[in-house]
Design an enzyme around this catalytic site. Sequence first.
Site, PDB file in Angstrom:
ATOM      1  N   LYS A  52       0.840  -1.206   0.000  1.00 30.41           N
ATOM      2  CA  LYS A  52       0.000   0.000   0.000  1.00 30.41           C
ATOM      3  C   LYS A  52       0.875   1.257   0.000  1.00 30.41           C
ATOM      4  CE  LYS A  52      -3.688  -2.589   2.187  1.00 30.41           C
ATOM      5  NZ  LYS A  52      -4.326  -3.029   3.431  1.00 30.41           N
ATOM      6  N   GLN A  96      -4.518  -1.686   9.807  1.00 29.19           N
ATOM      7  CA  GLN A  96      -4.367  -3.008   9.178  1.00 29.19           C
ATOM      8  C   GLN A  96      -4.879  -4.109  10.123  1.00 29.19           C
ATOM      9  OE1 GLN A  96      -3.172  -3.604   5.932  1.00 29.19           O
ATOM     10  NE2 GLN A  96      -3.840  -5.690   6.314  1.00 29.19           N
ATOM     11  N   ASP A 119     -10.932   2.389   4.121  1.00 32.48           N
ATOM     12  CA  ASP A 119     -11.136   0.935   4.007  1.00 32.48           C
ATOM     13  C   ASP A 119     -12.627   0.619   3.893  1.00 32.48           C
ATOM     14  OD1 ASP A 119      -9.069  -0.866   3.735  1.00 32.48           O
ATOM     15  OD2 ASP A 119      -8.561  -0.903   5.875  1.00 32.48           O
TER      16      ASP A 119
END
Length: 291
Positions: A52, A96, A119
């Site tokens: 990412k 994460q 997200d």
Amino acid sequence: MLLLDGKKLADELKSEIKTEVDQLVSQGKKQPHLAAILVGTDGGSLTYVGHKVKACEQVGFKSTMLHFDSAMTEAELLQEVAKLNADPDVDGFIVQLPLPAHISADKVIMAIDPSKDVDGFHPVNVGKVTLGLPAFVSATPLGITKILERYNIETSGKHCVVVGRSNIVGRPMSILMSGQLPTGNATVTVCHSRTKNLKDITLQADIIIAALGKPEFLTGDMVREGAVVIDVGTTRVTDTTSKAGWRLKGDVKFDDVSKKASAITPVPGGVGPMTVVSLLLNTLQAAKQKL
Ligand code: NAP
């Protein structure tokens, strides 16, 4: 058989994002800024966050990686989330997953400002997506819709079978496929571990989205001739011939299923790269909303 090349498509989308970022910067606007919080040293998570950060560099985004020890407390993590919520320079951020067992992922997700939740995991974004309102769509389902869109896969009126009902893949995917979107309007069946006679159901599918995390679960005899098959699975399996000692396996037995499918995503190089690029798309959207 058409190979749905997620790597190639992700590269094309990154180049389009970079063009937009260059335009913003040339107009004197700030670079979009994505931050990522990583707790602990889980190998998969380190790799994903690394991808990412690299992707941010490729498109001209600013990126910040905040890496904390796995002993970090839930309260400390919530404080870091609050700091990112309040930081005007950060357009979007992710935490994460998975988190260490002593930290509640639900609590952390709920603490993220929905306008920075790139997200798309916060209930506000999940709810808006369910209602068909503009929102951050969870990255993997968004990436799959981009594959369907860019490869002109007809979804309207088709029977789509989603195997898996997780909050981050199967459930939002089923909502998008049944929604009134250009890549929706499908008749959707959601399957899970309690589903009986799964093969009877997958054999009726025009489109199968396999997201269960069981390597090579979907075999050729479970797939109708001409079906479109999207493989979300990414399980690390031991491979002593590879340098890392492992390799990624999808949920679909590719050699077998590709003989019957009209179109199929590979693993690696299918849904994975599209997930990363979707996060970039969400971050660009977050940055543009603030202009
Ligand atoms: P998850 O949270 O473990 O959910 C798995 C789902 O599959 C559950 O709904 C489970 O049913 C269902 N399932 C398990 N065994 C089954 C069976 N035998 N028959 C039918 N359904 C079954 O997994 P996830 O987070 O959705 O991830 C799924 C896979 O996608 C994993 O390999 C993951 O690594 C991968 N993934 C890839 C990306 C990417 O970017 N490529 C992104 C996210 C995830 P129950 O609900 O009944 O338990």
